[in-house]
Design a protein around this motif. Structure first.
Motif, mmCIF file in Angstrom:
data_model
loop_
_atom_site.group_PDB
_atom_site.id
_atom_site.type_symbol
_atom_site.label_atom_id
_atom_site.label_comp_id
_atom_site.label_asym_id
_atom_site.label_seq_id
_atom_site.Cartn_x
_atom_site.Cartn_y
_atom_site.Cartn_z
ATOM 1 N N ALA A 331 0.827 -1.203 0.000
ATOM 2 C CA ALA A 331 0.000 0.000 0.000
ATOM 3 C C ALA A 331 0.863 1.256 0.000
ATOM 4 C CB ALA A 331 -0.942 -0.005 1.207
ATOM 5 N N ARG A 332 1.953 1.240 0.766
ATOM 6 C CA ARG A 332 2.890 2.378 0.767
ATOM 7 C C ARG A 332 3.506 2.554 -0.618
ATOM 8 N NH1 ARG A 332 7.581 1.511 4.615
ATOM 9 N NH2 ARG A 332 8.069 3.680 4.081
ATOM 10 N N ALA A 333 3.884 1.452 -1.245
ATOM 11 C CA ALA A 333 4.493 1.521 -2.580
ATOM 12 C C ALA A 333 3.493 2.042 -3.606
ATOM 13 C CB ALA A 333 5.009 0.144 -2.984
ATOM 14 N N ALA A 334 2.250 1.573 -3.514
ATOM 15 C CA ALA A 334 1.224 2.053 -4.448
ATOM 16 C C ALA A 334 0.976 3.542 -4.264
ATOM 17 C CB ALA A 334 -0.070 1.265 -4.248
ATOM 18 N N ALA A 335 0.974 3.995 -3.015
ATOM 19 C CA ALA A 335 0.800 5.420 -2.743
ATOM 20 C C ALA A 335 1.966 6.215 -3.319
ATOM 21 C CB ALA A 335 0.679 5.659 -1.241
ATOM 22 N N ALA A 336 3.179 5.684 -3.180
ATOM 23 C CA ALA A 336 4.355 6.347 -3.749
ATOM 24 C C ALA A 336 4.226 6.448 -5.265
ATOM 25 C CB ALA A 336 5.623 5.590 -3.360
ATOM 26 N N LEU A 337 3.807 5.346 -5.897
ATOM 27 C CA LEU A 337 3.636 5.346 -7.344
ATOM 28 C C LEU A 337 2.602 6.386 -7.771
ATOM 29 C CD1 LEU A 337 3.983 4.219 -10.208
ATOM 30 C CD2 LEU A 337 2.414 2.362 -9.589
ATOM 31 N N GLN A 338 1.504 6.461 -7.027
ATOM 32 C CA GLN A 338 0.431 7.381 -7.406
ATOM 33 C C GLN A 338 0.875 8.837 -7.381
ATOM 34 O OE1 GLN A 338 -2.431 5.425 -4.687
ATOM 35 N NE2 GLN A 338 -3.864 5.401 -6.399
ATOM 36 N N THR A 339 1.832 9.174 -6.534
ATOM 37 C CA THR A 339 2.313 10.561 -6.521
ATOM 38 C C THR A 339 2.980 10.918 -7.844
ATOM 39 O OG1 THR A 339 4.500 10.050 -5.566
ATOM 40 C CG2 THR A 339 2.699 10.459 -4.019
ATOM 41 N N PHE A 340 3.580 9.935 -8.511
ATOM 42 C CA PHE A 340 4.241 10.171 -9.795
ATOM 43 C C PHE A 340 3.230 10.238 -10.948
ATOM 44 C CE2 PHE A 340 7.689 8.772 -7.181
ATOM 45 C CZ PHE A 340 8.851 9.292 -7.732
ATOM 46 N N LEU A 341 2.024 9.737 -10.723
ATOM 47 C CA LEU A 341 1.022 9.683 -11.785
ATOM 48 C C LEU A 341 0.092 10.892 -11.783
ATOM 49 C CD1 LEU A 341 -0.023 5.913 -11.570
ATOM 50 C CD2 LEU A 341 1.903 6.945 -12.788
ATOM 51 N N ALA A 342 0.281 11.798 -10.824
ATOM 52 C CA ALA A 342 -0.545 13.003 -10.737
ATOM 53 C C ALA A 342 0.003 14.042 -11.707
ATOM 54 C CB ALA A 342 -0.552 13.533 -9.304
ATOM 55 N N THR A 343 -0.562 14.075 -12.912
ATOM 56 C CA THR A 343 -0.065 14.942 -13.987
ATOM 57 C C THR A 343 -1.219 15.739 -14.585
ATOM 58 O OG1 THR A 343 -0.330 13.098 -15.535
ATOM 59 C CG2 THR A 343 1.869 13.431 -14.596
ATOM 60 N N PRO A 344 -0.918 16.845 -15.265
ATOM 61 C CA PRO A 344 -1.980 17.666 -15.859
ATOM 62 C C PRO A 344 -2.848 16.906 -16.855
ATOM 63 C CG PRO A 344 0.122 18.832 -15.891
ATOM 64 C CD PRO A 344 0.416 17.439 -15.468
ATOM 65 N N VAL A 345 -2.238 16.011 -17.610
ATOM 66 C CA VAL A 345 -2.968 15.168 -18.561
ATOM 67 C C VAL A 345 -2.963 13.746 -18.022
ATOM 68 C CG1 VAL A 345 -2.986 14.228 -20.906
ATOM 69 C CG2 VAL A 345 -2.392 16.632 -20.528
ATOM 70 N N GLY A 346 -4.137 13.182 -17.795
ATOM 71 C CA GLY A 346 -4.226 11.838 -17.250
ATOM 72 C C GLY A 346 -3.601 10.807 -18.171
#
Length: 386
Positions: A331-346
């Protein structure tokens, strides 16, 4: 905590199917069928030079997405990408070169074992998902493996960097060749004995030479005798690779019944988790030294995916409190990954997070898609086993 990783897995799966795959199919493939190197944060492809490794990695992504039931034109992307890879990068030697420009002009024809490993991975996945091309992929897979063994076989185990050999020798291309072996040995009609034997050889090379017997760390660079390279280069340890090797060794151990590999994989994971995660940012960082001090605090996207893959694979193979521990880590790793996926264009991603928590402003590299897609599907698969 199990609910946390389950909910994060669903969000990631939806993002992949609804945002990333459509965007990279639409903007990430050019008129020639080749895959672009990067897409900028406005969602438009760039004209950056193209590394050979990106082409078969993207072939893998779309072939695997097709196998998983994605409804977009995965086959056109995968087959077109392989045709482009062959047309632009394949050399008279049968190996693939290293770099081309956006117009398809080869800039660097040199041999790199890393690039050949990804060609083999693409052959395995395309052969599995496009039955009409399986016989061709079997032949190409056997041919390339034979060429590699003839060209750069190391006298002890594994492979040289080139012929004549150049130093340092590296664990990283072996890791990706190991991955290609594990994929190839399961495809009906492929040379299962040949691929299994090579997988076993690389697994033992890793356990006997790449992984330090005392400290448990896995090194990156070696001299010609598979001893750590002299100087600081021989001390480099990458947390992302600790996780990635742990994941691969677990897969191999489960097939072979190897208790030794599970023990070593667990230690790799424990070291990566204890020393390779920045406590302030909660992300896996890039580089340690062999005394486990931080050498490079930058966090790139791909180590987050390897942390996730290893954690969920351990969770699927354990029970009780131990499983809960790995699910929490996942869950921590998935949360870390999600921070990198927060971009202006999905559907895009950031690649580098600096020590202060800000991201480097740059286009999204296509090379990361292989890591992200594999982690999302691996999470789905491992959670389904729990």
């Amino acid at each position: 905590m199990a609910l946390d990783i389950i909910s994060r897995s669903r969000v990631l799966s939806d993002w992949l199917a609804d945002k990333a795959l459509p965007l990279w199919r639409d903007k990430g493939v050019d008129h020639s069928g080749g895959f672009v190197e990067t897409i900028d944060m406005a969602g438009e492809p760039t004209r950056a030079n193209r590394r050979a490794r990106v082409q078969p990695r993207q072939v893998y992504c779309f072939a695997e997405a097709g196998r998983r039931g994605w409804s977009g034109d995965w086959r056109g992307a995968a087959e077109g990408g392989l045709a482009y890879f062959d047309r632009i990068f394949k050399q008279p030697s049968g190996f693939y070169g290293a770099l081309a420009d956006a117009d398809g002009i080869l800039l660097d024809p040199s041999f790199d074992l890393y690039n050949q490993a990804f060609a083999l991975l693409a052959f395995a996945y395309l052969g599995e998902v496009v039955p009409a091309r399986k016989a061709e992929m079997i032949e190409r897979s056997n041919d390339l493996r034979s060429r590699i063994e003839a060209h750069v076989k190391h006298p002890v185990a594994g492979f040289e960097e080139d012929n004549p050999s150049r130093l340092p020798l590296c664990s990283n291309p072996h890791m990706h060749l190991f991955e290609a072996c594990l994929a190839s040995e399961t495809v009906e009609g492929f040379d299962r004995v040949g691929w299994a034997n090579l997988a076993d050889e690389i697994a033992h090379l890793a356990m006997d030479y790449f992984i330090d017997a005392e400290s448990g760390v896995l090194r990156e660079f070696f001299d010609h005798d598979w001893a750590p390279m002299a100087g600081e280069k021989g001390r480099i340890v990458e947390p992302g690779h600790l996780f990635e090797w742990a994941w691969l060794l677990l897969r191999w151990a489960e097939r072979r019944g190897s208790a030794e590999a599970i023990v070593k994989a667990r230690r790799l994971f424990d070291i990566g988790e204890a020393h390779g995660i920045c406590a302030n940012r909660n992300v896996a960082i890039m580089t340690l030294l062999d005394d486990l001090s931080v050498a490079d605090p930058i966090a790139r996207l791909w180590p987050q995916t390897e942390w996730l893959k290893a954690a969920v694979r351990f969770a699927a193979l354990t029970n009780g409190a131990e499983r809960e521990r790995y699910l929490a880590s996942a869950a921590r790793a998935a949360a870390a990954l999600q921070t990198f996926l927060a971009t202006p264009v999905g559907g895009l991603w950031r690649d580098k997070q600096k020590a202060d928590g800000t991201f480097v402003e740059e286009p999204a590299p296509a090379s990361s898609f292989y890591h992200i897609l594999c982690a999302i599907y691996e999470t789905e698969d491992c959670l389904a086993r729990i």
